[in-house]
Enzyme design. Structure first.
Site, PDB file in Angstrom:
ATOM      1  N   VAL A 189       0.832  -1.203   0.000  1.00 52.18           N
ATOM      2  CA  VAL A 189       0.000   0.000   0.000  1.00 52.18           C
ATOM      3  C   VAL A 189       0.873   1.262   0.000  1.00 52.18           C
ATOM      4  CG1 VAL A 189      -0.376   0.188   2.520  1.00 52.18           C
ATOM      5  CG2 VAL A 189      -2.154   0.942   0.939  1.00 52.18           C
ATOM      6  N   ASP A 190       2.035   1.168   0.613  1.00 56.35           N
ATOM      7  CA  ASP A 190       2.985   2.284   0.656  1.00 56.35           C
ATOM      8  C   ASP A 190       3.382   2.682  -0.771  1.00 56.35           C
ATOM      9  OD1 ASP A 190       4.823   4.108   1.602  1.00 56.35           O
ATOM     10  OD2 ASP A 190       6.257   2.644   2.352  1.00 56.35           O
ATOM     11  N   THR A 228      -0.437  -6.115   7.928  1.00 56.87           N
ATOM     12  CA  THR A 228      -1.001  -7.434   7.571  1.00 56.87           C
ATOM     13  C   THR A 228      -0.559  -7.951   6.202  1.00 56.87           C
ATOM     14  OG1 THR A 228      -3.029  -6.513   6.603  1.00 56.87           O
ATOM     15  CG2 THR A 228      -3.073  -7.016   8.950  1.00 56.87           C
TER      16      THR A 228
HETATM   17  N1  AR6 Z   1      -5.462  -0.159  -0.716  1.00 55.47           N
HETATM   18  C1  AR6 Z   1      -5.802  -0.719   0.455  1.00 55.47           C
HETATM   19  N2  AR6 Z   1      -5.113  -1.725   1.032  1.00 55.47           N
HETATM   20  C2  AR6 Z   1      -4.048  -2.192   0.367  1.00 55.47           C
HETATM   21  C3  AR6 Z   1      -3.605  -1.654  -0.875  1.00 55.47           C
HETATM   22  C4  AR6 Z   1      -4.378  -0.588  -1.415  1.00 55.47           C
HETATM   23  N3  AR6 Z   1      -4.049  -0.004  -2.555  1.00 55.47           N
HETATM   24  N4  AR6 Z   1      -2.501  -2.347  -1.259  1.00 55.47           N
HETATM   25  C5  AR6 Z   1      -2.265  -3.277  -0.324  1.00 55.47           C
HETATM   26  N5  AR6 Z   1      -3.191  -3.200   0.657  1.00 55.47           N
HETATM   27  P1  AR6 Z   1       1.442  -3.923   3.129  1.00 55.47           P
HETATM   28  P2  AR6 Z   1       2.676  -3.885   5.825  1.00 55.47           P
HETATM   29  C6  AR6 Z   1      -3.320  -3.982   1.905  1.00 55.47           C
HETATM   30  O1  AR6 Z   1       2.298  -5.060   2.717  1.00 55.47           O
HETATM   31  O2  AR6 Z   1       2.327  -5.311   6.037  1.00 55.47           O
HETATM   32  C7  AR6 Z   1       5.953  -1.717   2.397  1.00 55.47           C
HETATM   33  O3  AR6 Z   1       7.028  -2.089   1.580  1.00 55.47           O
HETATM   34  C8  AR6 Z   1      -2.684  -5.351   1.947  1.00 55.47           C
HETATM   35  O4  AR6 Z   1      -3.555  -6.315   1.369  1.00 55.47           O
HETATM   36  O5  AR6 Z   1       1.230  -2.812   2.185  1.00 55.47           O
HETATM   37  O6  AR6 Z   1       2.379  -2.907   6.917  1.00 55.47           O
HETATM   38  C9  AR6 Z   1       6.343  -0.658   3.418  1.00 55.47           C
HETATM   39  O7  AR6 Z   1       7.283   0.248   2.898  1.00 55.47           O
HETATM   40  C10 AR6 Z   1      -2.518  -5.560   3.433  1.00 55.47           C
HETATM   41  O8  AR6 Z   1      -3.715  -6.054   4.024  1.00 55.47           O
HETATM   42  O9  AR6 Z   1       1.989  -3.242   4.505  1.00 55.47           O
HETATM   43  C11 AR6 Z   1       6.927  -1.495   4.522  1.00 55.47           C
HETATM   44  O10 AR6 Z   1       8.264  -1.842   4.265  1.00 55.47           O
HETATM   45  C12 AR6 Z   1      -2.282  -4.142   3.965  1.00 55.47           C
HETATM   46  O11 AR6 Z   1      -2.633  -3.269   2.905  1.00 55.47           O
HETATM   47  C13 AR6 Z   1       6.076  -2.745   4.514  1.00 55.47           C
HETATM   48  O12 AR6 Z   1       5.586  -2.851   3.173  1.00 55.47           O
HETATM   49  C14 AR6 Z   1      -0.874  -3.864   4.398  1.00 55.47           C
HETATM   50  O13 AR6 Z   1       0.049  -4.541   3.554  1.00 55.47           O
HETATM   51  C15 AR6 Z   1       4.883  -2.611   5.426  1.00 55.47           C
HETATM   52  O14 AR6 Z   1       4.206  -3.849   5.476  1.00 55.47           O
END
Ligand code: AR6
Length: 165
Positions: free
Chosen positions: A32-33, A117
């Site tokens: 998402v980042d 997550t």
């Molecule tokens: N909209 C809503 N939710 C989303 C989207 C979106 N566009 N894309 C993904 N998700 P993650 P973390 C959900 O991996 O676990 C990055 O590299 C996804 O399905 O984005 O906190 C950062 O820079 C999941 O449920 O974040 C950090 O290094 C949730 O967003 C690391 O990843 C979070 O997944 C953070 O990992």
């Protein structure tokens, strides 16, 4: 009801603030980042660079730039290590600190992804119950926030949140 649940892409939401599941550098990454940085455009990263990073469980705010959301609140969630490194406490602190920043900026509507997550491996059920409990606790003590939206990217998360709300 101040809590809403939707399935979709958080970058599309026209709200006061969306929350970014960031890392401690605040310079962008995957998941998402990456999606938020891409949609906001390069100016957001320039503002992020000036923030000097952020500790796990804390939060910092930037403008939303090309996003429909006015602000982005960046919070690095904890990496899941099996629950032995205060992960639940740190995740709760992410939600609380984001809401606190929203109040300080007079933001009325805030949307959260499932912080930690994805790449960080936090079990989805545990993470959702931390999220819902912490948001409920905060809303019971602060009337300024009008709406909190949990944005689920997949059906699994949507079903988990549905059972909790
Ligand atoms: N909209 C809503 N939710 C989303 C989207 C979106 N566009 N894309 C993904 N998700 P993650 P973390 C959900 O991996 O676990 C990055 O590299 C996804 O399905 O984005 O906190 C950062 O820079 C999941 O449920 O974040 C950090 O290094 C949730 O967003 C690391 O990843 C979070 O997944 C953070 O990992």
């Amino acid at each position: 009801m101040k809590i809403e649940l939707i399935k979709g892409d958080i970058t599309k939401l026209s709200v006061g603030a969306i929350v970014n599941a960031a890392n401690t550098s605040l310079l962008g990454g995957g998941g998402v980042d990456g999606a938020i940085h891409r949609a906001a455009g390069p100016e957001m990263q320039i503002e992020c660079r000036k923030l000097g990073g952020c500790m796990t469980g804390e939060a910092k705010i930037t403008k939303g730039y090309n996003l429909p959301a006015e602000y982005v609140i960046h919070t690095p969630g904890p990496v899941w290590h099996g629950g032995i490194r205060r992960e639940e406490e740190l995740l709760a602190s992410c939600y609380r600190n984001c809401l606190q920043i929203a109040v300080e900026h007079h933001i009325k509507t805030i949307a959260f992804p499932g912080i930690s997550t994805g790449i960080y491996g936090f079990p989805k059920g545990k993470a959702a119950s931390v999220a819902v409990n912490e948001v409920n606790r905060f809303l019971s003590e602060h009337s300024e926030i009008e709406k909190v939206i949990f944005v689920c990217f997949d059906d699994e998360n949507l079903e988990i949140y549905k059972t909790l709300i």
